[in-house]
Each structure stands twice: as structure tokens, then as C-alpha cells.
Design an enzyme around this catalytic site. Structure first.
Site, short mmCIF file in Angstrom:
data_model
loop_
_atom_site.label_atom_id
_atom_site.label_comp_id
_atom_site.label_asym_id
_atom_site.label_seq_id
_atom_site.Cartn_x
_atom_site.Cartn_y
_atom_site.Cartn_z
N GLY A 21 33.59 48.09 12.03
CA GLY A 21 34.33 47.62 13.46
C GLY A 21 34.01 46.04 13.75
N GLY A 33 33.74 49.49 6.22
CA GLY A 33 34.34 50.91 6.44
C GLY A 33 34.86 51.44 5.33
N LYS A 68 45.81 54.10 11.38
CA LYS A 68 46.31 54.08 12.76
C LYS A 68 46.66 52.65 13.01
CE LYS A 68 43.32 57.42 14.78
NZ LYS A 68 41.93 57.32 14.15
N ARG A 108 23.00 49.12 3.67
CA ARG A 108 22.83 48.35 4.37
C ARG A 108 21.25 48.05 4.70
NH1 ARG A 108 26.51 51.00 9.69
NH2 ARG A 108 27.95 49.42 9.20
N1 LIG Z 1 49.37 57.96 4.36
C1 LIG Z 1 48.56 58.61 5.03
N2 LIG Z 1 48.37 59.58 5.89
C2 LIG Z 1 47.31 60.12 6.49
N3 LIG Z 1 46.40 59.44 6.54
C3 LIG Z 1 46.13 58.37 5.71
C4 LIG Z 1 47.04 58.09 5.15
N4 LIG Z 1 46.59 56.77 4.35
C5 LIG Z 1 45.17 56.69 4.56
N5 LIG Z 1 44.96 57.87 5.37
C6 LIG Z 1 43.53 57.91 5.88
O1 LIG Z 1 43.14 56.90 6.77
C7 LIG Z 1 41.61 57.12 6.95
C8 LIG Z 1 41.06 55.63 7.25
O2 LIG Z 1 41.67 55.11 8.20
P1 LIG Z 1 40.95 54.27 9.16
O3 LIG Z 1 39.71 54.67 9.94
O4 LIG Z 1 42.13 53.55 10.07
O5 LIG Z 1 40.59 53.08 8.31
P2 LIG Z 1 39.09 52.15 8.13
O6 LIG Z 1 38.17 53.05 8.22
O7 LIG Z 1 39.10 51.41 7.07
O8 LIG Z 1 39.51 51.45 9.27
C9 LIG Z 1 41.38 57.75 5.60
O9 LIG Z 1 40.56 58.64 5.93
C10 LIG Z 1 42.54 57.81 4.74
O10 LIG Z 1 42.62 59.28 4.30
O1 LIG Z 2 28.27 51.80 11.58
C1 LIG Z 2 28.74 51.13 12.32
O2 LIG Z 2 29.83 50.75 12.72
P1 LIG Z 2 31.09 50.92 11.41
O3 LIG Z 2 31.30 52.03 10.83
O4 LIG Z 2 32.32 50.19 12.15
O5 LIG Z 2 30.84 49.61 10.58
C2 LIG Z 2 27.73 50.09 13.14
O6 LIG Z 2 26.39 50.54 12.75
C3 LIG Z 2 28.07 50.32 14.68
O7 LIG Z 2 27.72 51.64 14.99
P2 LIG Z 2 28.61 52.11 16.46
O8 LIG Z 2 29.91 52.13 15.95
O9 LIG Z 2 27.94 53.59 16.58
O10 LIG Z 2 28.21 51.38 17.60
#
Ligand SMILES: Nc1ncnc2c1ncn2[C@@H]1O[C@H](COP(=O)(O)OP(=O)(O)O)[C@@H](O)[C@H]1O
Ligand SMILES: O=C(OP(=O)(O)O)[C@H](O)COP(=O)(O)O
Length: 394
Positions: free
Chosen positions: A374, A351, A198, A37
Site C-alpha cells: 500500500g 504486495g 481491481k 520485513r
Molecule cells: N485475470 C484475473 N482474474 C481474476 N483475478 C486475477 C486475475 N489476474 C490476477 N488476479 C488476482 O489479483 C490478485 C491481486 O490483485 P491486487 O490485490 O489488485 O494486486 P496487488 O496485491 O499486487 O495490489 C491476485 O490474487 C490474483 O489472483
Molecule cells: O502490510 C502492510 O500493508 P501492505 O500489505 O499494503 O504492504 C503494512 O504493514 C500496513 O498494514 P495495514 O494495511 O494493516 O495498515
């Protein structure tokens, strides 16, 4: 969307520029461990320097909840930025107040100051008007380059824009350009890959993308809610019981829209959620009742890789499995490799998917890796980003 002013619309020479960046980066023992970043903000900062601006950088780091927190100070990001620019970056201990004003009044053209974490102020996340005014009083122009925080309506991302000429930085512009073009005038076939844990976090995205894409590939933990919705046994896999009807309605919507909706045809299942668990690959209709699906299986990988390679535009958000554990990384790794090999235009929606392409050493093969997790999700849901809508109209 209404066109917003950019840095190029203003004469910045000698101007004090409050430049909001997203230096919310991972740190360990006071050192930056991933500077993506920070590097992404460098073009804007260099541009400001070249134009003869006085550059006042502001960012948040972590979630200090309106209080000073020694572990969330920004100075280490300033050190990294100085290395990248080969130029002094003066890190301050506050983000508003007399000391800050004094430092700014002594700035020469091209100087850089990094304010302290804006979230140490209780008013930042409340988008407090007084704080927004205090930030604005430090400068002549507001540049927002913090795409990663553009979905937050905070004092330093949105509030400040009411009191200064407010324009986008180069990174913000590029992110909006790539993601905006992808959604409004996509090259086809257009494929979206949605994974992660989720369903509830991805409802808006799946819904919005079903109006846009030709192919939707579903993987990760959220796929089991869809599989259960079709009446299959999913054992102890992740499921959101209250989203089964919604999952069904998405499959129905895909049919109506003529979107190819792909669900895993097989899975790598495990006896427990552990890196040392017993594992095997099974047909998706044959998940044993006391096992859990932790990755897409090899047949699914083949199908998904094929779709990816035959697409002109691919957007990916969310891992295909628990890629943090080697036993369940194959699906995510293979999708990352297919993304690296396709001739289509590849966009990573921040992410965990961005972390995955780094982990599997294919980041440099992607056409665009968003710096916002996000923020890119909300953008892909078709939502307005407050950090963008607050900018001055052209
Ligand atoms: N089949 C699964 N069962 C449980 N957890 C899972 C599965 N597939 C992926 N994950 C978990 O999902 C997490 C990411 O989910 P999420 O936060 O929704 O994704 P992102 O950060 O891309 O939005 C990862 O830590 C991964 O380990
Ligand atoms: O790391 C961030 O979000 P992201 O992990 O969803 O990209 C941004 O810096 C926003 O941070 P915040 O979710 O604490 O407002």
C-alpha cells in the site's frame, strides 16, 4: 519534497530511541513464515546499537482493532530478530505504562526491547494525541523505519513525531530514495507494469504513471475493463462496469502523452474460476462469452518480455494473472523471469508482485523489492506519506 532529518543528523549515544518498524509479517502457528520485513530493518537496528543507543522497537501486526489479541502478539518476531542479530531482544507484554517505563529505565546502551503490538491500543489507528505523547515519553528520539506503514497517520508512525526529534531510518530512506529517484529522474526507456485484480485500486497509480513513463504494460484482472472499453467481448472475466469510461480516458491520455500503452493481445481463458478448469489460449478479440480470462497469453508474454528487456528502468505492481493457480501462473512467471534477465533497473512495488518474485525464485535478481505494498502504491500515486511528512525537516 522537503528534506527530512536522518539518524546520521543526531548523536544517539546513550539515547533512548523509539524505533518504529514494520514487523507486520505472515505467521503460522506462532512462527514467522516470511521474515523479509524483519531482515529489512536489521541495518537500522545494528546502526542504533553501534551508536550506543537504547533501542525500543515498536510495530503493529495485523488488524486487532484496538484490542488485545493473543494471535497478533509480536513476541515471535522478537525471537526471529534475536536470531538474526545474535543478540537478546526482550519482548514486553505492553507498549505503554509503568512496566514498560521500568524496563526502559533499566536498559544499557545497545540493549533492545520490543514493545507489544501498538495496535492493541485503541488510540493507535486514531492517531490519538495522548497515546502519541505516551509513546514519546518513553524515548529521547523517534526513528521511523516502517516504510510499509508510512501511508498510515497513526500514533506510532506520525503522531509521536510532534513530540520528539523525528528522523528516518535506513530502510525508509532507501525506499524513498529508490522510488523517489525512479519517479523524478528515471533512466529511459522507463516502463511500468500494472496488474492485479481491481482497476479501482490502481486508478491513481495509472494516472500518475502516465505522466512519467514511456511504456505502460497492463495485465491481470484489471486489463479486461480496458479490453471491454475498446468494445471487445470479455466473457465472464473480471470487469468494473463503472470504470469503462475511465479506462477509455487512460488510453486517450496515453496517446496524448506519447506513452506506449500495452494491453494483452491474447489470454489464457478458463471455463470457470478453478484450478481444474478447462483452459485454452485465445486471441484477445475471441474470448468465448461463457469463459473468463485468468492470465495473459503466450503472445502477450513475448511482447511484454521484449519491452522489459529493452527498458532501462522497470517498476512492477500486480500479478499478470491468477498466479496462485499453476494453470494461470505463466504470465506472472514469465514477466518475473524477464525482469530477472533485463539489464534495466528493476523495482518491485511490494504486495503480490513481491510474493510472485519469491515464488518464482528470482527475488535475488531484482534491484529493489519494496517492503510496502500500500505504501509504495500511494507513493507512486504521488501522494504524501504521513509517516514521512511528520518527520523533522532538515
Ligand atoms: N485475470 C484475473 N482474474 C481474476 N483475478 C486475477 C486475475 N489476474 C490476477 N488476479 C488476482 O489479483 C490478485 C491481486 O490483485 P491486487 O490485490 O489488485 O494486486 P496487488 O496485491 O499486487 O495490489 C491476485 O490474487 C490474483 O489472483
Ligand atoms: O502490510 C502492510 O500493508 P501492505 O500489505 O499494503 O504492504 C503494512 O504493514 C500496513 O498494514 P495495514 O494495511 O494493516 O495498515
Amino acid at each position: 519534497m522537503q528534506q527530512k532529518m536522518t539518524m546520521k543528523d543526531l548523536d544517539l549515544k546513550g539515547k533512548r530511541v523509539f524505533c518504529r518498524v514494520d514487523f507486520n509479517v505472515p505467521m503460522e502457528e506462532g512462527k514467522v513464515t516470511d521474515d523479509t520485513r524483519i531482515r529489512a530493518a536489521v541495518p537500522t537496528i545494528k546502526y542504533l546499537i553501534e551508536q550506543g543507543a537504547k533501542v525500543i522497537l515498536a510495530s503493529h501486526l495485523g488488524r486487532p482493532e484496538g484490542e488485545f489479541n493473543e494471535d497478533m502478539r509480536l513476541a515471535a518476531t522478537g525471537v526471529r530478530l534475536a536470531e538474526l542479530l545474535h543478540k537478546e531482544v526482550k519482548s514486553l507484554e505492553e507498549s505503554i505504562g509503568e512496566k514498560v517505563e521500568k524496563e526502559i529505565s533499566a536498559m544499557q546502551e545497545g540493549d533492545i526491547i520490543l514493545l507489544e503490538n501498538v495496535r492493541f491500543n485503541p488510540g493507535e489507528e486514531k492517531n490519538d494525541e495522548e497515546l502519541a505523547k505516551a509513546f514519546a515519553a518513553l524515548a529521547d528520539v523517534f526513528v521511523n523505519d516502517a516504510f510499509g506503514a508510512a501511508h498510515r497517520a497513526h500514533a506510532s508512525t506520525a503522531g509521536i513525531a510532534s513530540y520528539l526529534p523525528a528522523v528516518s531510518g535506513l530502510l525508509l530512506e532507501k525506499e524513498l530514495d529508490v522510488l523517489g529517484k525512479a519517479l523524478s529522474e528515471p533512466e529511459r526507456p522507463f516502463t511500468a507494469i500494472i496488474g492485479g485484480a481491481k482497476v479501482k485500486d490502481k486508478i491513481g497509480v495509472i494516472d500518475h504513471l502516465l505522466d512519467k513513463v514511456d511504456n505502460l504494460l497492463i495485465g491481470g484482472g484489471l486489463s479486461y475493463t480496458f479490453i471491454k472499453a475498446q468494445g471487445f467481448e470479455i466473457g465472464n472475466s473480471l470487469v468494473e462496469e463503472d470504470k469503462l469510461e475511465l479506462a477509455k480516458s487512460f488510453i486517450e491520455k496515453a496517446k496524448q502523452k506519447g506513452v506506449n500503452f500495452y494491453l494483452p493481445v491474447d489470454a489464457t481463458v478458463a471455463s470457470e474460476f478453478s484450478k481444474d478448469a478447462a483452459t485454452k489460449s485465445v486471441n484477445i478479440q475471441e474470448i468465448p462469452s461463457d469463459w473468463m480470462g485468468l492470465d495473459i497469453g503466450p503472445e502477450t508474454v513475448k511482447v511484454y518480455a521484449d519491452v522489459i528487456k529493452n527498458s532501462k528502468l522497470i517498476i512492477w505492481n500486480g500479478p499478470m494473472g491468477v498466479f496462485e493457480m499453476p494453470a494461470f501462473e505463466n504470465g506472472t512467471k514469465s514477466v518475473a523471469q524477464a525482469m530477472a534477465e533485463t539489464s534495466g533497473y528493476t523495482v518491485i512495488g511490494g504486495g503480490d508482485s513481491a510474493a510472485a518474485v519469491e515464488k518464482f525464485h528470482v527475488a535475488d535478481k531484482m534491484d529493489h523489492i519494496s517492503t510496502g505494498g500500500g505504501a509504495s502504491l500511494e507513493f507512486m500515486e504521488g501522494k504524501d506519506l504521513p509517516g514521512v511528512s511528520a518527520l523533522t525537516d532538515k
